[in-house]
Design an enzyme around this catalytic site. Structure first.
Site, PDB file in Angstrom:
ATOM      1  CG  LEU A 174      20.098 -12.716  -3.607  1.00 41.44           C
ATOM      2  CD1 LEU A 174      18.944 -12.533  -4.589  1.00 41.44           C
ATOM      3  CD2 LEU A 174      21.358 -12.079  -4.147  1.00 41.44           C
ATOM      4  CG  ASP A 175      22.508  -8.283   1.636  1.00 35.63           C
ATOM      5  OD1 ASP A 175      22.972  -9.355   2.066  1.00 35.63           O
ATOM      6  OD2 ASP A 175      23.205  -7.298   1.355  1.00 35.63           O
ATOM      7  CE  LYS A 176      13.381  -7.244   6.085  1.00 36.67           C
ATOM      8  NZ  LYS A 176      13.163  -6.558   7.370  1.00 36.67           N
TER       9      LYS A 176
ATOM     10  CB  THR B 268      19.482  -7.792  -2.539  1.00 39.22           C
ATOM     11  OG1 THR B 268      20.411  -6.895  -1.923  1.00 39.22           O
ATOM     12  CG2 THR B 268      19.948  -8.103  -3.949  1.00 39.22           C
TER      13      THR B 268
ATOM     14  CG  HIS C 142      26.062  -6.912   3.929  1.00 38.33           C
ATOM     15  ND1 HIS C 142      24.748  -7.218   3.633  1.00 38.33           N
ATOM     16  CD2 HIS C 142      26.174  -7.034   5.275  1.00 38.33           C
ATOM     17  CE1 HIS C 142      24.104  -7.524   4.753  1.00 38.33           C
ATOM     18  NE2 HIS C 142      24.936  -7.441   5.749  1.00 38.33           N
TER      19      HIS C 142
END
Length: 201
Positions: free
Chosen positions: A43-45, A47, A152
């Site tokens: 998961l993105d930073k 998120t 993303h």
């Protein structure tokens, strides 16, 4: 004997085992576990939400193989209007910059419409300026179901239809729902029911 954990990823850490600059999801686990465990996918930073942590390489391969179409569900707020035309595009598949194939068909539902200033969730740090510049701009809360995981992807899909994601949480992965009795940064072993959902008895 493999280990499987249900982790509520907080905002601000990266989905990696080690990182020279940033806190990682593994920093929330005791040192004794960090040597063998790894996050299953990423998961993105900025998120938050459900991330499975394991030492089972076969499960990692099975759940992340694009051919297996493992479904992920997200809740998100986006700045923008997201009319019926844009919703239809998301559902059919949109063209992302740099990719030859459009995204696979996705399910998306609009849950709420509001203004940026009304969003109860904390906006991404790099999107706070939108709130300051245009507090009354249109915003939309959506549920989104994907069966692929490009880099993303959620943010890029909404950008492709003229919206900017400002908050994002993964609420389900492979049939397992995020345990909201956990607070961000907490984890627990998978339950027998969750293991069964992953095909493990």
């Amino acid at each position: 004997m493999h280990h499987y954990y249900h982790f509520y990823k907080p905002v601000g850490c990266v989905s990696a085992r080690k990182d020279a600059e940033h806190t990682t999801v593994m920093d929330y686990f005791p040192a004794a576990l960090r040597e063998t465990l790894f996050p299953l996918g990423r998961l993105d930073k900025n998120t938050e939400g459900l991330l499975l942590i394991t030492d089972d390489g076969k499960l990692n391969h099975r759940l992340l193989d694009p051919e297996n179409h493992v479904e992920k569900q997200y809740l998100l707020w986006a700045a923008g209007t997201l009319g019926e035309g844009e919703l239809s595009q998301l559902r059919a598949g949109v063209q992302l910059k740099g990719l030859t194939e459009p995204t696979k068909p996705a399910r998306v539902e609009v849950l709420e419409r509001a203004e940026l200033a009304d969003i109860p969730e904390p906006l991404f740090e790099n999107r706070q300026h939108l709130l300051q510049e245009s507090p009354h701009a249109s915003a939309v809360k959506c549920a989104l179901w994907l069966t692929e995981g490009k880099r993303h992807q959620v943010k890029r899909m909404f950008e492709a239809v003229g919206c900017t994601v400002v908050w994002l949480r993964r609420t389900e992965f492979a049939g397992i729902a995020l345990d909201e009795t956990l607070t961000p940064g907490e984890y627990r072993p998978l339950t027998p029911e969750e293991r069964a959902l992953l095909g493990m008895e």
